[in-house]
Design a protein around this motif. Structure first.
Motif, PDB file in Angstrom:
ATOM      1  N   ILE A   6      19.012   8.061 -40.561  1.00 35.62           N
ATOM      2  CA  ILE A   6      17.715   7.870 -39.919  1.00 35.62           C
ATOM      3  C   ILE A   6      17.792   8.362 -38.481  1.00 35.62           C
ATOM      4  O   ILE A   6      18.633   7.903 -37.699  1.00 35.62           O
ATOM      5  CB  ILE A   6      17.278   6.394 -39.950  1.00 35.62           C
ATOM      6  N   LEU A   7      16.943   9.313 -38.143  1.00 39.76           N
ATOM      7  CA  LEU A   7      16.916   9.914 -36.815  1.00 39.76           C
ATOM      8  C   LEU A   7      15.726   9.384 -36.030  1.00 39.76           C
ATOM      9  O   LEU A   7      14.624   9.252 -36.569  1.00 39.76           O
ATOM     10  CB  LEU A   7      16.821  11.440 -36.921  1.00 39.76           C
ATOM     11  N   ASP A   8      15.931   9.098 -34.750  1.00 36.88           N
ATOM     12  CA  ASP A   8      14.877   8.554 -33.890  1.00 36.88           C
ATOM     13  C   ASP A   8      14.187   9.647 -33.079  1.00 36.88           C
ATOM     14  O   ASP A   8      14.847  10.541 -32.545  1.00 36.88           O
ATOM     15  CB  ASP A   8      15.472   7.550 -32.888  1.00 36.88           C
ATOM     16  N   TYR A   9      12.858   9.542 -32.998  1.00 39.65           N
ATOM     17  CA  TYR A   9      12.063  10.387 -32.098  1.00 39.65           C
ATOM     18  C   TYR A   9      11.265   9.440 -31.214  1.00 39.65           C
ATOM     19  O   TYR A   9      10.369   8.740 -31.691  1.00 39.65           O
ATOM     20  CB  TYR A   9      11.131  11.305 -32.886  1.00 39.65           C
ATOM     21  N   LYS A  10      11.568   9.399 -29.935  1.00 36.92           N
ATOM     22  CA  LYS A  10      10.964   8.431 -29.028  1.00 36.92           C
ATOM     23  C   LYS A  10       9.856   9.062 -28.173  1.00 36.92           C
ATOM     24  O   LYS A  10       9.965  10.204 -27.730  1.00 36.92           O
ATOM     25  CB  LYS A  10      12.034   7.842 -28.101  1.00 36.92           C
ATOM     26  N   ASN A  11       8.815   8.280 -27.932  1.00 39.77           N
ATOM     27  CA  ASN A  11       7.760   8.630 -26.979  1.00 39.77           C
ATOM     28  C   ASN A  11       7.181  10.030 -27.210  1.00 39.77           C
ATOM     29  O   ASN A  11       7.044  10.825 -26.283  1.00 39.77           O
ATOM     30  CB  ASN A  11       8.295   8.513 -25.543  1.00 39.77           C
ATOM     31  N   TRP A  12       6.835  10.301 -28.461  1.00 41.77           N
ATOM     32  CA  TRP A  12       6.225  11.584 -28.798  1.00 41.77           C
ATOM     33  C   TRP A  12       4.829  11.664 -28.186  1.00 41.77           C
ATOM     34  O   TRP A  12       3.984  10.812 -28.422  1.00 41.77           O
ATOM     35  CB  TRP A  12       6.140  11.732 -30.313  1.00 41.77           C
ATOM     36  N   GLU A  13       4.598  12.709 -27.419  1.00 40.48           N
ATOM     37  CA  GLU A  13       3.292  12.903 -26.776  1.00 40.48           C
ATOM     38  C   GLU A  13       2.433  13.816 -27.651  1.00 40.48           C
ATOM     39  O   GLU A  13       2.766  14.983 -27.855  1.00 40.48           O
ATOM     40  CB  GLU A  13       3.480  13.516 -25.386  1.00 40.48           C
ATOM     41  N   SER A  14       1.342  13.267 -28.139  1.00 37.92           N
ATOM     42  CA  SER A  14       0.505  14.004 -29.086  1.00 37.92           C
ATOM     43  C   SER A  14      -0.549  14.838 -28.368  1.00 37.92           C
ATOM     44  O   SER A  14      -1.137  14.418 -27.374  1.00 37.92           O
ATOM     45  CB  SER A  14      -0.191  13.023 -30.037  1.00 37.92           C
ATOM     46  N   LYS A  15      -0.796  16.031 -28.916  1.00 32.77           N
ATOM     47  CA  LYS A  15      -1.883  16.882 -28.436  1.00 32.77           C
ATOM     48  C   LYS A  15      -3.152  16.662 -29.260  1.00 32.77           C
ATOM     49  O   LYS A  15      -4.257  16.814 -28.760  1.00 32.77           O
ATOM     50  CB  LYS A  15      -1.463  18.347 -28.490  1.00 32.77           C
ATOM     51  N   VAL A  16      -2.980  16.316 -30.523  1.00 37.61           N
ATOM     52  CA  VAL A  16      -4.139  16.046 -31.379  1.00 37.61           C
ATOM     53  C   VAL A  16      -4.818  14.736 -30.962  1.00 37.61           C
ATOM     54  O   VAL A  16      -6.046  14.614 -31.020  1.00 37.61           O
ATOM     55  CB  VAL A  16      -3.721  15.997 -32.864  1.00 37.61           C
ATOM     56  N   PHE A  17      -4.006  13.759 -30.529  1.00 38.47           N
ATOM     57  CA  PHE A  17      -4.525  12.511 -29.975  1.00 38.47           C
ATOM     58  C   PHE A  17      -4.104  12.454 -28.503  1.00 38.47           C
ATOM     59  O   PHE A  17      -3.121  11.806 -28.155  1.00 38.47           O
ATOM     60  CB  PHE A  17      -3.988  11.302 -30.745  1.00 38.47           C
ATOM     61  N   PRO A  18      -4.842  13.146 -27.631  1.00 34.12           N
ATOM     62  CA  PRO A  18      -4.428  13.304 -26.230  1.00 34.12           C
ATOM     63  C   PRO A  18      -4.223  11.974 -25.510  1.00 34.12           C
ATOM     64  O   PRO A  18      -4.994  11.022 -25.692  1.00 34.12           O
ATOM     65  CB  PRO A  18      -5.606  14.075 -25.608  1.00 34.12           C
ATOM     66  N   GLY A  19      -3.161  11.926 -24.727  1.00 33.70           N
ATOM     67  CA  GLY A  19      -2.884  10.746 -23.923  1.00 33.70           C
ATOM     68  C   GLY A  19      -2.058   9.687 -24.615  1.00 33.70           C
ATOM     69  O   GLY A  19      -1.651   8.706 -23.998  1.00 33.70           O
ATOM     70  N   THR A  20      -1.801   9.862 -25.922  1.00 31.10           N
ATOM     71  CA  THR A  20      -1.032   8.857 -26.662  1.00 31.10           C
ATOM     72  C   THR A  20       0.437   9.246 -26.756  1.00 31.10           C
ATOM     73  O   THR A  20       0.794  10.423 -26.740  1.00 31.10           O
ATOM     74  CB  THR A  20      -1.560   8.668 -28.094  1.00 31.10           C
ATOM     75  N   VAL A  21       1.268   8.212 -26.876  1.00 26.57           N
ATOM     76  CA  VAL A  21       2.694   8.396 -27.183  1.00 26.57           C
ATOM     77  C   VAL A  21       3.018   7.493 -28.357  1.00 26.57           C
ATOM     78  O   VAL A  21       2.324   6.504 -28.608  1.00 26.57           O
ATOM     79  CB  VAL A  21       3.596   8.064 -25.976  1.00 26.57           C
ATOM     80  N   ARG A  22       4.095   7.822 -29.063  1.00 30.45           N
ATOM     81  CA  ARG A  22       4.495   7.014 -30.220  1.00 30.45           C
ATOM     82  C   ARG A  22       5.960   7.271 -30.542  1.00 30.45           C
ATOM     83  O   ARG A  22       6.507   8.324 -30.217  1.00 30.45           O
ATOM     84  CB  ARG A  22       3.628   7.340 -31.439  1.00 30.45           C
ATOM     85  N   ASP A  23       6.565   6.300 -31.209  1.00 29.64           N
ATOM     86  CA  ASP A  23       7.903   6.471 -31.760  1.00 29.64           C
ATOM     87  C   ASP A  23       7.771   6.815 -33.233  1.00 29.64           C
ATOM     88  O   ASP A  23       6.844   6.356 -33.917  1.00 29.64           O
ATOM     89  CB  ASP A  23       8.726   5.189 -31.618  1.00 29.64           C
ATOM     90  N   TRP A  24       8.696   7.629 -33.724  1.00 31.79           N
ATOM     91  CA  TRP A  24       8.720   7.903 -35.153  1.00 31.79           C
ATOM     92  C   TRP A  24      10.145   8.234 -35.572  1.00 31.79           C
ATOM     93  O   TRP A  24      11.026   8.446 -34.736  1.00 31.79           O
ATOM     94  CB  TRP A  24       7.729   8.987 -35.559  1.00 31.79           C
ATOM     95  N   TRP A  25      10.384   8.221 -36.871  1.00 34.40           N
ATOM     96  CA  TRP A  25      11.727   8.341 -37.417  1.00 34.40           C
ATOM     97  C   TRP A  25      11.716   9.269 -38.630  1.00 34.40           C
ATOM     98  O   TRP A  25      10.719   9.371 -39.341  1.00 34.40           O
ATOM     99  CB  TRP A  25      12.253   6.973 -37.862  1.00 34.40           C
ATOM    100  N   VAL A  26      12.860   9.910 -38.855  1.00 36.22           N
ATOM    101  CA  VAL A  26      13.019  10.772 -40.017  1.00 36.22           C
ATOM    102  C   VAL A  26      14.212  10.279 -40.831  1.00 36.22           C
ATOM    103  O   VAL A  26      15.321  10.123 -40.296  1.00 36.22           O
ATOM    104  CB  VAL A  26      13.228  12.241 -39.615  1.00 36.22           C
ATOM    105  N   TYR A  27      13.963  10.021 -42.102  1.00 37.82           N
ATOM    106  CA  TYR A  27      15.015   9.612 -43.045  1.00 37.82           C
ATOM    107  C   TYR A  27      15.463  10.830 -43.836  1.00 37.82           C
ATOM    108  O   TYR A  27      14.636  11.561 -44.395  1.00 37.82           O
ATOM    109  CB  TYR A  27      14.466   8.537 -43.983  1.00 37.82           C
ATOM    110  N   VAL A  28      16.774  11.030 -43.888  1.00 39.52           N
ATOM    111  CA  VAL A  28      17.345  12.160 -44.623  1.00 39.52           C
ATOM    112  C   VAL A  28      18.349  11.614 -45.633  1.00 39.52           C
ATOM    113  O   VAL A  28      19.374  11.039 -45.244  1.00 39.52           O
ATOM    114  CB  VAL A  28      18.052  13.153 -43.679  1.00 39.52           C
TER     115      VAL A  28
END
Length: 299
Positions: free
Chosen positions: A42-64
């Protein structure tokens, strides 16, 4: 007198049995870590800044999964409210389920993408800082575009993903459940499999209109699994259980490939979590190989 006492005790016992039965769901072996089953990464992606939803950040993860081969494009399964689904000690335990079912070859090798809703970093979440309802409950292609333009391309930089809709599923609970349906509804050429737990097909942002929309729209090539309980929410936005029953009726009328699991639970993940292995097996049954899917698309 004794007969009345026994009758009263019987009624009390029946009421207690029913009360205990509500949301009393247990996890099976496919939801628990197994000693001989290889565990995915499981890989972590922290504080992703979205362009489709401007001004938002989010955490997300990838399972391999361990079985991933970089020479063979993998299937994809996306989960809304990703932090709760990937939690190995939570109600859903999706990564553990995927470990077990991929190992048993009951679902294809797939990359799991677990995404939290966006937040506005400078706002208090309780005072409008969360973008969850806007992203999940809105009936529009915007969230699908977020996946298409941001998340899937980012994952594809490191892993080979299949591009055909037959190889892509999406899952969520509550507002995340209606979001999963909306993504496939808006982009059936991108996602063909929907798993909705206690889906909010209610009038939060117009989701109660879906049954009528489904009935008036030509049938789309998507597969849908709905789960809910008779003690789900009933408030000013609607009755969640009745909303899901209306979805079932509309899907049946339009001859969709669908399945339902109704229980007595409330607005929790206990029931959905207990049947996640069964749901995943049904959702991914008979998934064609990439070559077969490409041939089917050309027809």
């Amino acid at each position: 007198m004794k007969k009345r006492l026994f009758a009263s005790l019987a009624v009390v016992a029946l009421v207690l049995t029913v009360a205990q039965a509500k949301d009393d769901y247990q996890l099976g072996p496919d939801s628990l870590e197994q000693k001989d089953v290889p565990k995915g990464e499981i890989l972590d992606y922290k504080n992703w800044e979205s362009k489709v939803f401007p001004g938002t950040v989010r955490d997300w993860w990838v399972y391999v999964p361990k079985q991933y081969d970089d020479k063979v494009p993998a299937c994809v399964m996306v989960f809304q409210d990703g932090g709760s689904y990937k939690n190995p000690k939570g109600q859903y335990r999706a990564t553990t389920v995927m470990d077990n079912l991929i190992h048993k070859k009951e679902i294809p090798v797939m990359i799991g993408i677990f995404i939290n809703p966006g937040t506005f970093p400078n706002k208090d979440k309780k005072k409008g800082g969360s973008n969850r309802s806007f992203e999940y409950d809105t009936l529009s292609p915007q969230y699908a575009e977020f996946l298409e333009k941001e998340i899937l391309p980012e994952v594809s930089k490191k892993y080979k993903l299949r591009q055909d809709a037959a190889a892509r599923g999406i899952c969520g609970a509550s507002s995340g459940g209606i979001c999963a349906f909306t993504v496939a509804w808006e982009k059936p050429e991108m996602f063909s499999k929907v798993l909705s737990h206690i889906g909010s097909f209610a009038n939060i942002r117009g989701g109660d209109r879906y049954p009528g929309i489904i009935r008036k729209t030509p049938t789309k090539k998507i597969r849908v699994f709905l789960q809910d309980g008779s003690n789900d929410i009933n408030n000013q936005f609607g009755n969640w259980y009745l909303g899901n029953l209306q979805m079932e009726s509309a899907l049946k009328y339009k001859k969709y490939d669908y399945k339902t699991a109704w229980g007595d639970g409330g607005h929790t993940g206990k029931h959905g979590g207990s049947i996640l292995p069964e749901s995943m097996r049904w959702l991914w049954r008979e998934t064609p190989a990439a070559s077969e899917a490409r041939s089917e698309e050309k027809k």
